[in-house]
Design a protein around this motif. Structure first.
Motif, PDB file in Angstrom:
ATOM      1  N   ARG A   1      -3.736   6.665  -0.082  1.00 19.07           N
ATOM      2  CA  ARG A   1      -2.381   6.743  -0.638  1.00 19.07           C
ATOM      3  C   ARG A   1      -1.319   6.441   0.424  1.00 19.07           C
ATOM      4  O   ARG A   1      -0.355   5.719   0.179  1.00 19.07           O
TER       5      ARG A   1
ATOM      6  N   THR B   1      -1.740   4.742   3.214  1.00 16.75           N
ATOM      7  CA  THR B   1      -1.841   3.330   3.619  1.00 16.75           C
ATOM      8  C   THR B   1      -1.120   2.436   2.611  1.00 16.75           C
ATOM      9  O   THR B   1      -0.386   1.496   2.987  1.00 16.75           O
ATOM     10  N   SER B   2      -1.320   2.719   1.337  1.00 12.55           N
ATOM     11  CA  SER B   2      -0.652   1.928   0.294  1.00 12.55           C
ATOM     12  C   SER B   2       0.865   2.055   0.402  1.00 12.55           C
ATOM     13  O   SER B   2       1.597   1.060   0.282  1.00 12.55           O
ATOM     14  N   GLU B   3       1.354   3.266   0.647  1.00 13.07           N
ATOM     15  CA  GLU B   3       2.791   3.483   0.777  1.00 13.07           C
ATOM     16  C   GLU B   3       3.353   2.788   2.017  1.00 13.07           C
ATOM     17  O   GLU B   3       4.471   2.259   1.996  1.00 13.07           O
ATOM     18  N   TYR B   4       2.567   2.780   3.095  1.00 11.70           N
ATOM     19  CA  TYR B   4       3.040   2.165   4.338  1.00 11.70           C
ATOM     20  C   TYR B   4       3.277   0.667   4.153  1.00 11.70           C
ATOM     21  O   TYR B   4       4.314   0.142   4.593  1.00 11.70           O
ATOM     22  N   PHE B   5       2.361  -0.005   3.525  1.00 11.07           N
ATOM     23  CA  PHE B   5       2.499  -1.449   3.359  1.00 11.07           C
ATOM     24  C   PHE B   5       3.531  -1.822   2.301  1.00 11.07           C
ATOM     25  O   PHE B   5       3.941  -2.985   2.214  1.00 11.07           O
ATOM     26  N   SER B   6       3.938  -0.855   1.523  1.00 12.27           N
ATOM     27  CA  SER B   6       5.007  -1.127   0.555  1.00 12.27           C
ATOM     28  C   SER B   6       6.395  -0.997   1.177  1.00 12.27           C
ATOM     29  O   SER B   6       7.390  -1.373   0.556  1.00 12.27           O
ATOM     30  N   LEU B   7       6.449  -0.440   2.404  1.00 11.45           N
ATOM     31  CA  LEU B   7       7.737  -0.293   3.089  1.00 11.45           C
ATOM     32  C   LEU B   7       8.187  -1.619   3.700  1.00 11.45           C
ATOM     33  O   LEU B   7       7.364  -2.458   4.087  1.00 11.45           O
ATOM     34  N   ASP B   8       9.475  -1.761   3.833  1.00 12.66           N
ATOM     35  CA  ASP B   8      10.017  -2.903   4.570  1.00 12.66           C
ATOM     36  C   ASP B   8       9.703  -2.728   6.058  1.00 12.66           C
ATOM     37  O   ASP B   8       9.661  -1.588   6.555  1.00 12.66           O
TER      38      ASP B   8
ATOM     39  N   ARG C   1       9.506   0.921   9.051  1.00  6.35           N
ATOM     40  CA  ARG C   1       8.264   1.424   9.628  1.00  6.35           C
ATOM     41  C   ARG C   1       8.432   1.894  11.074  1.00  6.35           C
ATOM     42  O   ARG C   1       7.482   2.376  11.690  1.00  6.35           O
TER      43      ARG C   1
ATOM     44  N   MET D   1       2.531   6.450   8.352  1.00  2.03           N
ATOM     45  CA  MET D   1       3.271   6.808   7.133  1.00  2.03           C
ATOM     46  C   MET D   1       3.438   8.317   7.029  1.00  2.03           C
ATOM     47  O   MET D   1       4.492   8.811   6.611  1.00  2.03           O
TER      48      MET D   1
END
Length: 609
Positions: free
Chosen positions: A293, A295-302, A306, A365
């Motif tokens: 979860r 990891t998915s949120e991290y890559f959805s960030l601009d 980060r 994240m």
């Protein structure tokens, strides 16, 4: 006249007959009255009894059908160990062998003996029995008691003592379980398929007693019904002792049962140890869910979102720098949170979390979502650093360890600390299975006295953390024996004060690489970074007060609660980590207080305290 004489003769003969036959009738009736009471009620089918050679079976140990009983050890008794005293009298009316063991417990097998004499045999064997979460062994003494008396009292000329274990506090519980074992022993001597009254009664009493006791481990928790049922069991055992009275056969079977049980218990211990280490190497489902979860949120960030704040503090030598190598989101979070919450000056803390490519997004994240504004946190990816040799992974694989933790890059990356942090001169290094409970600012004022590493020693015998050099290092190797002493004091990783400037001056990273390369060519030490650390920093370690770092919370080490409460850092070294189901419950609470179980991500992944 003749008629009178004839009647007198008849009267005299009648009186003589009465005087002769009356005592015979009286004695025969008396003999009937003292014969075994109700013997015919439970003796059916016993004329065909054959004492089988299959082992007595305990319900706690799984047995194999159709497998013959293994014979006892060749040497059963030793004079120096058993302290046996054998007494024989000339009339052969009593034979007894008395054996006492100060750490044994006694099981009374009442009424086993011949019809015309008393026999008392005590057979001692060490039977290893596992108990609740504790792997303890107690010798058990099987006592084959007097035939005619269920519990014969001791006489003036004969000592009848029972020496109980120093740890045996709950005597009633032990007696009840002993009675159950006795019943099972007697049942093994009944013919196959026997449905006699004594067999039925033993089975019924045994089931009643097992249900009454259940999982109770203390006398105070026993119900009154359990004590009543134990009395009924004693009566049934008394009857059985009058029927199954072949003492030598029972003694032989008990010795063989002990031997068989020892082997089965050892096999179960080996299997439990294997499963324990297997569980320690696996990632719990909840932690895997949390990483996915995050990891998915991290890559959805601009990309600009980060970045961690306070990056100007990363190399400030005036601040207190802490380092942890971790691939576990929750574990690294506890180390950071506990350190900051225990600090008197959290604004002076800079925490460096070093991880690998797989876990870098999730850990980044997590700290972006749960950033402590008063402190500085840096997340680094070891795979992005150009400091490790290109063939380092292949060299690690040559350690021939089945445990991935020992051949992990993160586990050995600590030996490259001067290269990872070129702008720093002093750091505190943590393992990710520690919890900080006190302010650590005083560590930075400790005089290192020219040493490279400050650590708590583990060379005191009797301490829970005791380790010796010879346990992990192969001193049969000529090169090892020529350079190092097996009596040298050992120390612990987990919480270490490190002088990076002195490390660079002594070029200890090159020393590590040299020793590590030699270890890949021949077996010099057991897998892991601890033994090679002892060699690399040999005579370069400063002993710290043991209250700085208390170990043993990840294994059954018996650490005292007062030592844990007074410790600055507690360490869950061992396989029973606090984030695993196999963690030790009494130690988990120190770790749980730093885990935000109310967090949305933890709730969604079903991670609870």
């Amino acid at each position: 006249m003749k008629q009178i004489r004839r009647w007198l003769r008849i009267l005299i003969l009648s009186l003589l007959s009465i005087s002769v036959f009356a005592p015979i009738i009286f004695v025969s009736n008396r003999l009937k009255s003292i014969a075994p009471v109700g013997r015919r009620e439970f003796i059916e089918e016993l004329s065909n009894i054959r004492f089988r050679t299959n082992d007595l079976r305990l319900s706690a140990i799984e047995h194999e059908d159709g497998e013959g009983l293994k014979g006892p050890r060749l040497i059963l008794f030793k004079d120096g160990e058993l302290n046996s005293v054998v007494r024989d009298n000339s009339s052969d009316e009593s034979n007894s062998v008395t054996q006492s063991n100060e750490k044994g417990k006694t099981i009374d097998f009442p009424g086993i003996g011949g019809n015309n004499h008393k026999e008392q045999v005590i057979v001692s064997q060490k039977m290893k029995v596992s108990s609740d979460a504790k792997d303890q062994s107690l010798p058990i003494t099987f006592r084959l008691a007097n035939k005619t008396d269920f519990k014969p009292p001791s006489s003036k000329g004969e000592k009848n003592t029972r020496i109980q274990s120093d740890r045996a506090i709950d005597v009633r519980i032990k007696e009840i379980r002993d009675k159950i074992i006795q019943a099972k022993a007697y049942l093994n001597f009944a013919p196959p398929g026997s449905n006699s009254q004594i067999v039925k009664e033993l089975r019924a009493r045994m089931k009643d007693l097992e249900r009454a006791v259940g999982d109770v481990t203390k006398d105070k928790d026993l119900s009154k019904s359990a004590l009543r049922r134990m009395k009924s069991m004693e009566g049934a055992l008394y009857k059985a002792s009058r029927v199954f009275n072949n003492c030598p056969a029972i003694a032989t079977k008990l010795r063989a049962m002990n031997y068989n049980t020892e082997e089965q218990v050892q096999a179960q211990k080996n299997q439990a140890s294997y499963l324990m280490h297997l569980a320690a190497r696996t990632t719990p489902k909840g932690l895997h869910c949390l990483s996915m979860r995050l990891t998915s949120e991290y890559f959805s960030l601009d990309p600009e979102k980060r970045q961690m704040p306070n990056q100007q503090n990363y190399n400030d030598p005036n601040l207190n720098h802490y380092v942890v190598f971790s691939d576990n989101v929750l574990a690294s979070s506890v180390v950071v949170n506990s350190t900051i919450s225990s600090s008197k000056e959290p604004e002076k803390i800079v925490f460096h979390v070093v991880t690998d490519s797989l876990n870098y997004p999730a850990i980044s994240m997590w700290f972006l979502l749960n950033m402590e504004s008063r402190s500085t946190i840096q997340i680094q990816n070891i795979d992005d650093m150009d400091i490790l040799p290109s063939d380092y992974d292949q060299l690690l694989m040559k350690q021939n360890s089945s445990d991935p933790r020992f051949i992990s890059t993160l586990n050995h990356a600590r030996f490259y600390l001067p290269d990872i942090f070129p702008g720093l001169n002093k750091i505190v290094l943590f393992d990710h299975d520690v919890v900080v409970q006190r302010d650590l600012s005083r560590l930075w004022s400790i005089d290192m006295k020219g040493k490279v590493v400050g650590a708590v020693e583990t060379c005191l015998e009797g301490e829970p953390s005791f380790h010796s050099m010879s346990t992990f290092i192969n001193f049969s190797d000529a090169w090892i024996a020529g350079k190092f002493s097996p009596k040298a004091c050992t120390w612990a990783f987990g919480m270490n004060l490190v002088d990076l400037g002195e490390w660079r001056r002594r070029k200890l990273t090159s020393t590590y690489i040299k020793y590590f390369t030699l270890g890949t060519k021949r077996p010099l030490w057991k897998a892991g970074s601890l033994p090679i650390g002892w060699l690399t920093f040999y005579r370069q370690t400063l002993a710290l007060d043991k209250r700085w770092h208390v170990m043993g919370l990840g294994r059954e080490s018996g650490v005292k609660a007062v030592d844990i409460e007074q410790a600055a850092v507690i360490h869950y070294d061992g396989v029973m980590k606090p984030w695993l189901d196999i963690g030790i419950e009494k130690y988990k609470r120190y770790w749980n207080i730093h885990v935000p179980y109310h967090h949305t991500y933890l709730q969604r992944c079903n991670i609870h305290g």
